[in-house]
Design an enzyme around this catalytic site. Structure first.
Site, short mmCIF file in Angstrom:
data_model
loop_
_atom_site.label_atom_id
_atom_site.label_comp_id
_atom_site.label_asym_id
_atom_site.label_seq_id
_atom_site.Cartn_x
_atom_site.Cartn_y
_atom_site.Cartn_z
N TYR A 56 47.12 42.49 41.17
CA TYR A 56 46.54 41.09 41.55
C TYR A 56 44.67 41.49 41.44
O TYR A 56 44.20 41.24 42.32
CB TYR A 56 46.60 40.77 43.10
CG TYR A 56 48.14 40.40 42.99
CD1 TYR A 56 49.00 39.88 42.18
CD2 TYR A 56 48.96 40.59 44.40
CE1 TYR A 56 50.43 39.62 42.09
CE2 TYR A 56 50.25 40.28 44.42
CZ TYR A 56 51.02 39.55 43.42
OH TYR A 56 52.26 39.32 43.59
N HIS A 57 44.46 42.09 40.57
CA HIS A 57 43.05 42.50 40.21
C HIS A 57 42.39 42.27 39.02
O HIS A 57 42.05 42.95 38.46
CB HIS A 57 42.92 44.31 40.44
CG HIS A 57 43.37 44.75 41.87
ND1 HIS A 57 43.91 45.99 41.77
CD2 HIS A 57 43.35 44.17 42.72
CE1 HIS A 57 44.14 46.26 43.19
NE2 HIS A 57 43.77 45.04 43.82
N PRO A 58 42.58 40.99 38.60
CA PRO A 58 41.86 40.52 37.32
C PRO A 58 40.69 40.74 37.28
O PRO A 58 39.77 40.39 38.28
CB PRO A 58 42.31 38.89 37.39
CG PRO A 58 42.58 38.74 38.57
CD PRO A 58 43.38 39.68 39.43
#
Length: 557
Positions: A472-474
């Site tokens: 969850y680190h775009p």
């Protein structure tokens, strides 16, 4: 201000960066600032209570609800790509882990064209943002808006995890955000007074009384308006109002909508790859082929072990215990409700020849799919979230249509580089070795996942293909670089190249992804950008050093 349509600055997105900018720009009472946010209030127990982190991330009310396109190297799976749709953005829905990144990440940024963003340049802004509960030093802040603290390590398995790291031959760092990241150690979390220290709580709420700051929630920005190549306003749709609304900015518009929505908004506004814009009938204002490209993320999996003693968080996973935890938190803001439970972890290198850590661990004294609110723990267990930090895979954000309300096409292209597979295999084998140390012998029952039978390269690859998840680190989809770089989107001043009065300030402008969770570096970016926007001299460079293993070329640890 509620009916005012003309401002000096318009900020699109009240997230990890936008709230910081709203606070810093409105400090000057002569500047009129508008902050637009598609989501609504963050005044929910499930947002404010740290241990409830899995709920808002999976809530239709607080999440944009994005999913990737079928990922070709993961058997066509579509992965959830949650993004916060609420005041505070993803800082109101994330896992609250505060990791700044490795100093060499920012040295790499400089080599990639982000002049002025080296480690000694950005460290003062990390310090400016932070108030650390245990005090400041040359690396850590003690007077900033953002509260950080260590967990209590009340569960004994955290200390076991830290001990087993040293038994496996790794070091233990007194501060993973300080001099040495390559080690096992305690994690900071964005918690203050037992509550989530989101950017909404830390930055926006203290500024809400300023007459020169207007905040409009439930307002979905659909287009940046231009006169020639100068950005002059934002068109948006606001709940309860018919038709398009328009706000104008005399100075600048700052897009802080995140690594998914920022490139989408630029493209909808005519800034992006000309061929893609033409495909959707969008008039080209500025042909920037890098908009939406270079998309990066962290991938991870859960390495789970059954625990032979009943000391894990499984003991409190029943409704009665959860109710007591919630009640204690409501009354006193302490106890298990006041922690994210990921209180320890570590950073190691996957092999000799890797200059600095490329694997991150989060340790959790429970075996559960952490960010899934409907997941259930089935037995006493513990786990490490583990994955590579420096993937060579690159993805993209593309328009699905010219309809601004349509979700974009998100393709991370996970595991598209062979080195990613080698790193994932190392993650499995190195983690198995760590959990096999004497410190865990008393508590180790059996390997739940991947399973002790998963040993060959082919078996590990099949497991990763089925079970790998997003971290969850775009990031990096509007990357910063030299103005002469045709694939850069913003220059080192955060200005969109080729147009005027338009900036992007959020995780999308990272030239490359940092080592660890992204909330801390995103807040730093906004702090530094606030000075750039206002034409202030940058904070003085920090006079510090950092750790680098002198034997990295020949030794894995």
């Amino acid at each position: 201000m509620a009916s005012e349509k003309d401002f000096d600055y318009i900020i699109v997105g009240a997230g990890s960066a936008g709230c910081v900018l709203a606070n810093r720009l409105s400090e000057d009472e002569t500047q009129r600032v508008l902050l637009l946010e598609h989501g609504g209030s963050d005044r929910s127990m499930y947002i404010q209570m740290p241990s409830a982190l899995g709920i808002p991330m999976n809530s239709e009310k607080y999440d944009w609800g994005y999913y990737t396109e079928p990922e070709p190297h993961l058997g066509g799976r579509r992965l959830h790509a949650p993004r916060g749709k609420v005041l505070g953005g993803s800082s109101s829905t994330n896992g609250l882990v505060y990791v700044r990144g490795n100093p060499l990440d920012f040295e790499r940024w400089q080599s990639e064209g982000a002049t002025g963003w080296g480690y000694r340049d950005v460290l003062p802004y990390f310090r400016k943002a932070e108030t650390r509960a245990s005090g400041g030093d040359a690396y850590r802040g003690d007077s900033g808006p953002l509260a950080t603290r260590y967990g209590s390590l009340a569960n004994p398995l955290h200390e076991v995890w830290l001990t087993t790291g040293t038994q496996a031959g790794y070091s233990r760092s007194p501060d993973l955000n300080g001099f040495r990241q390559e080690a096992f150690g305690r994690f900071d979390m964005t918690v203050g007074g037992g509550r989530r220290s989101s950017t909404s709580n830390a930055y926006l709420r203290p500024a809400l009384g300023r007459k020169n700051l207007a905040v409009q929630t439930h307002s979905h920005a659909t287009k940046i308006l231009f006169e020639g190549r100068r950005a002059i306003g934002v068109e948006y749709q606001r709940d309860g109002y018919d038709g398009a609304q328009v706000a104008r900015a005399s100075r600048e518009i700052i897009v802080a909508a995140g690594a998914i929505n920022s490139p989408q908004l630029l493209k909808l506004s005519g800034v992006g790859p000309a061929a893609e814009l033409a495909e959707h009938g969008i008039a080209v204002v500025c042909d920037r082929p890098g908009v939406g490209e270079n998309l990066q993320d962290h991938a991870e999996f859960y390495f789970q072990v059954a625990c032979s003693e009943p000391i894990t968080l499984y003991s409190v996973m029943n409704p009665f215990s959860k109710a007591l935890i919630g009640l204690r938190w409501l009354l006193f803001k302490n106890g298990l409700g006041a922690t994210n439970h990921c209180e320890s972890g570590g950073f190691i290198r996957s092999r000799a020849g890797v200059r600095y850590p490329n694997i991150q661990y989060h340790f959790l004294p429970m075996a559960i799919v952490t960010y899934n609110k409907s997941a259930q723990a089935r037995e006493h267990g513990f786990q490490a979230h583990v994955g590579p930090m420096q993937s060579k895979s690159r993805g993209s954000i593309r328009l699905a249509s010219a309809n601004p309300l349509a979700a974009p096409r998100i393709q991370f292209n996970y595991m598209s580089h062979e080195e990613d597979w080698a790193d994932m295999r190392a993650c499995v084998r190195l983690t198995r070795e760590i959990f096999g140390q004497p410190a865990f012998e008393r508590f180790y029952s059996r390997e739940i996942m991947p399973g002790a039978h998963i040993t060959s390269d082919a078996d590990i690859d099949a497991f990763i293909k089925e079970k790998m998840q997003s971290g969850y680190h775009p990031s990096c989809s509007c990357r910063m670089g030299a103005a002469s770089d045709p694939l850069a989107v913003v220059d080192p001043e955060t200005r969109v190249i080729g147009v005027e009065a338009l900036r992007v300030v959020d995780a999308s402008i990272m030239p490359s992804i940092t080592n660890g969770n992204l909330n801390a570096p995103t807040i730093m970016i906004a702090e530094k950008a606030a000075d750039l926007v206002q034409g202030r001299a940058p904070l003085l460079q920090a006079n510090v050093d950092w750790y680098e293993d002198e034997n990295w070329r020949t030794s894995q640890r």
